[in-house]
Scaffold this motif. Structure first.
Motif, PDB file in Angstrom:
ATOM      1  N   VAL A 105      55.257  32.618  35.310  1.00 51.53           N
ATOM      2  CA  VAL A 105      54.696  32.904  33.991  1.00 51.53           C
ATOM      3  C   VAL A 105      53.313  32.259  33.950  1.00 51.53           C
ATOM      4  N   ILE A 106      52.293  33.062  33.666  1.00 58.29           N
ATOM      5  CA  ILE A 106      50.919  32.565  33.592  1.00 58.29           C
ATOM      6  C   ILE A 106      50.413  32.753  32.169  1.00 58.29           C
ATOM      7  N   SER A 107      49.895  31.682  31.580  1.00 59.20           N
ATOM      8  CA  SER A 107      49.352  31.794  30.223  1.00 59.20           C
ATOM      9  C   SER A 107      48.000  32.515  30.257  1.00 59.20           C
ATOM     10  N   LYS A 108      47.604  33.048  29.106  1.00 62.22           N
ATOM     11  CA  LYS A 108      46.297  33.708  28.999  1.00 62.22           C
ATOM     12  C   LYS A 108      45.170  32.723  29.315  1.00 62.22           C
ATOM     13  N   SER A 109      45.309  31.489  28.860  1.00 57.66           N
ATOM     14  CA  SER A 109      44.291  30.470  29.144  1.00 57.66           C
ATOM     15  C   SER A 109      44.175  30.209  30.643  1.00 57.66           C
ATOM     16  N   ALA A 110      45.300  30.261  31.346  1.00 56.88           N
ATOM     17  CA  ALA A 110      45.274  30.051  32.798  1.00 56.88           C
ATOM     18  C   ALA A 110      44.476  31.144  33.493  1.00 56.88           C
ATOM     19  N   GLU A 111      44.593  32.358  32.985  1.00 56.66           N
ATOM     20  CA  GLU A 111      43.825  33.454  33.581  1.00 56.66           C
ATOM     21  C   GLU A 111      42.329  33.193  33.449  1.00 56.66           C
ATOM     22  N   ARG A 112      41.912  32.620  32.345  1.00 56.43           N
ATOM     23  CA  ARG A 112      40.494  32.290  32.131  1.00 56.43           C
ATOM     24  C   ARG A 112      40.052  31.160  33.059  1.00 56.43           C
ATOM     25  N   VAL A 113      40.867  30.127  33.167  1.00 54.21           N
ATOM     26  CA  VAL A 113      40.533  28.999  34.043  1.00 54.21           C
ATOM     27  C   VAL A 113      40.495  29.449  35.499  1.00 54.21           C
ATOM     28  N   LEU A 114      41.375  30.367  35.858  1.00 53.16           N
ATOM     29  CA  LEU A 114      41.392  30.899  37.214  1.00 53.16           C
ATOM     30  C   LEU A 114      40.022  31.447  37.608  1.00 53.16           C
ATOM     31  N   GLU A 115      39.391  32.158  36.701  1.00 44.10           N
ATOM     32  CA  GLU A 115      38.063  32.724  36.970  1.00 44.10           C
ATOM     33  C   GLU A 115      37.038  31.630  37.270  1.00 44.10           C
ATOM     34  N   LEU A 116      37.195  30.477  36.652  1.00 42.78           N
ATOM     35  CA  LEU A 116      36.245  29.377  36.829  1.00 42.78           C
ATOM     36  C   LEU A 116      36.518  28.545  38.082  1.00 42.78           C
ATOM     37  N   GLU A 117      37.784  28.459  38.474  1.00 42.04           N
ATOM     38  CA  GLU A 117      38.153  27.518  39.533  1.00 42.04           C
ATOM     39  C   GLU A 117      38.414  28.129  40.904  1.00 42.04           C
ATOM     40  N   GLN A 118      38.791  29.380  40.952  1.00 39.63           N
ATOM     41  CA  GLN A 118      39.244  29.958  42.216  1.00 39.63           C
ATOM     42  C   GLN A 118      38.460  31.204  42.589  1.00 39.63           C
ATOM     43  N   ASN A 119      38.505  31.519  43.862  1.00 42.82           N
ATOM     44  CA  ASN A 119      37.906  32.756  44.362  1.00 42.82           C
ATOM     45  C   ASN A 119      38.970  33.805  44.644  1.00 42.82           C
ATOM     46  N   VAL A 120      40.102  33.687  43.979  1.00 42.37           N
ATOM     47  CA  VAL A 120      41.171  34.668  44.111  1.00 42.37           C
ATOM     48  C   VAL A 120      41.437  35.265  42.740  1.00 42.37           C
ATOM     49  N   GLY A 121      41.927  36.474  42.739  1.00 40.16           N
ATOM     50  CA  GLY A 121      42.224  37.145  41.488  1.00 40.16           C
ATOM     51  C   GLY A 121      43.656  36.919  41.056  1.00 40.16           C
ATOM     52  N   ILE A 122      43.929  37.273  39.824  1.00 40.77           N
ATOM     53  CA  ILE A 122      45.258  37.095  39.244  1.00 40.77           C
ATOM     54  C   ILE A 122      46.310  37.882  40.030  1.00 40.77           C
ATOM     55  N   GLU A 123      45.947  39.058  40.522  1.00 43.80           N
ATOM     56  CA  GLU A 123      46.911  39.872  41.264  1.00 43.80           C
ATOM     57  C   GLU A 123      47.318  39.206  42.574  1.00 43.80           C
ATOM     58  N   GLN A 124      46.388  38.496  43.218  1.00 43.96           N
ATOM     59  CA  GLN A 124      46.723  37.776  44.451  1.00 43.96           C
ATOM     60  C   GLN A 124      47.737  36.672  44.167  1.00 43.96           C
ATOM     61  N   LYS A 148      48.490  21.162  25.215  1.00 42.66           N
ATOM     62  CA  LYS A 148      49.061  22.112  24.244  1.00 42.66           C
ATOM     63  C   LYS A 148      50.490  22.480  24.635  1.00 42.66           C
ATOM     64  N   THR A 149      50.693  22.785  25.904  1.00 44.62           N
ATOM     65  CA  THR A 149      52.031  23.140  26.385  1.00 44.62           C
ATOM     66  C   THR A 149      52.972  21.947  26.278  1.00 44.62           C
ATOM     67  N   LEU A 150      52.522  20.779  26.715  1.00 43.08           N
ATOM     68  CA  LEU A 150      53.329  19.560  26.595  1.00 43.08           C
ATOM     69  C   LEU A 150      53.749  19.343  25.145  1.00 43.08           C
ATOM     70  N   SER A 151      52.813  19.468  24.227  1.00 45.30           N
ATOM     71  CA  SER A 151      53.090  19.223  22.813  1.00 45.30           C
ATOM     72  C   SER A 151      54.079  20.237  22.249  1.00 45.30           C
ATOM     73  N   LYS A 152      53.939  21.505  22.641  1.00 44.68           N
ATOM     74  CA  LYS A 152      54.887  22.527  22.181  1.00 44.68           C
ATOM     75  C   LYS A 152      56.292  22.237  22.696  1.00 44.68           C
ATOM     76  N   ILE A 153      56.392  21.874  23.954  1.00 46.33           N
ATOM     77  CA  ILE A 153      57.704  21.558  24.530  1.00 46.33           C
ATOM     78  C   ILE A 153      58.300  20.342  23.830  1.00 46.33           C
ATOM     79  N   GLY A 203      55.444  27.796  35.883  1.00 48.33           N
ATOM     80  CA  GLY A 203      54.530  28.091  34.793  1.00 48.33           C
ATOM     81  C   GLY A 203      53.146  27.592  35.159  1.00 48.33           C
ATOM     82  N   ILE A 204      52.150  28.411  34.927  1.00 51.77           N
ATOM     83  CA  ILE A 204      50.760  28.005  35.159  1.00 51.77           C
ATOM     84  C   ILE A 204      50.042  28.119  33.827  1.00 51.77           C
ATOM     85  N   THR A 205      49.514  26.995  33.352  1.00 49.78           N
ATOM     86  CA  THR A 205      48.812  26.983  32.071  1.00 49.78           C
ATOM     87  C   THR A 205      47.318  26.782  32.292  1.00 49.78           C
ATOM     88  N   GLY A 206      46.563  26.721  31.206  1.00 41.86           N
ATOM     89  CA  GLY A 206      45.114  26.715  31.270  1.00 41.86           C
ATOM     90  C   GLY A 206      44.439  25.381  31.499  1.00 41.86           C
TER      91      GLY A 206
END
Length: 186
Positions: free
Chosen positions: A34-53, A89-94, A7-10
């Motif tokens: 499983v990638i959360s929607k928030s993780a997709e947003r953070v990915l844009e800020l932190e990495q030079n790779v796209g979600i498909e990669q 958020k994920t920790l708290s939900k679990i 799991g990859i979270t934001g």
């Protein structure tokens, strides 16, 4: 068993999840992502790779809202789940049994089936609510493992630090990846 859910979270630290997928592939372990929607947003800020990669690194990819996916069922056997990075958020939900997404449902399944659940929790400083959530997950059988770097391995790059932390997390699943290990005679 050679199946691990990732799991990859934001939280900041998307690199931990990416590295986990790469190492699992190297070790011949089937990965379920499983990638959360928030993780997709953070990915844009932190990495030079796209979600498909990132998705291509996994053997199986699930939509975070697909609570009918195989990994949402205890009858689908895996060695467990690594959440890297794990948001508060994920920790708290679990910790409270909230299973509103596939990511939290898969984590809940791991706990109820007594499978390994490792959370690379990324939050600091901590308040009492965070600590109570960590305690609750631990009492249920999960492992909270903040990615704290070691320096005995003499890292030369951020990638060295990330790799070492992820390998330590994968150790908890019984995987044996090559890395410098602590030893008095080394």
């Amino acid at each position: 068993m050679d199946k691990i859910i990732v799991g990859i979270t934001g939280a900041t630290g998307i690199e931990y999840g990416i590295k986990a997928l790469s190492l699992l592939k190297e070790c011949g372990v089937e990965s379920h992502l499983v990638i959360s929607k928030s993780a997709e947003r953070v990915l844009e800020l932190e990495q030079n790779v796209g979600i498909e990669q990132i998705k291509r690194l996994a053997d199986n990819v699930y939509d975070a809202q697909d609570i009918g996916a195989a990994i949402a069922s205890g009858s689908y056997k895996t060695a467990g789940m690594l959440i890297a990075p794990c948001t508060v958020k994920t920790l708290s939900k679990i910790a409270t049994g909230v299973t509103s997404t596939l990511l939290t449902r898969a984590a809940d399944v791991c706990l109820k089936e007594r499978r390994r659940l490792v959370l690379m929790f990324r939050e600091t400083p901590l308040h009492l609510g965070h600590i109570r959530s960590m305690a609750a997950v631990t009492e249920m059988g999960g492992i909270v493992m903040p990615p704290v770097p070691s320096f005995y391995s003499r890292p030369r790059s951020v990638d060295d630090i990330v790799t070492h932390s992820v390998i330590r997390a994968l150790d908890l699943f019984g995987l044996d990846c090559d890395m410098p290990r602590w030893g008095l005679n080394e």
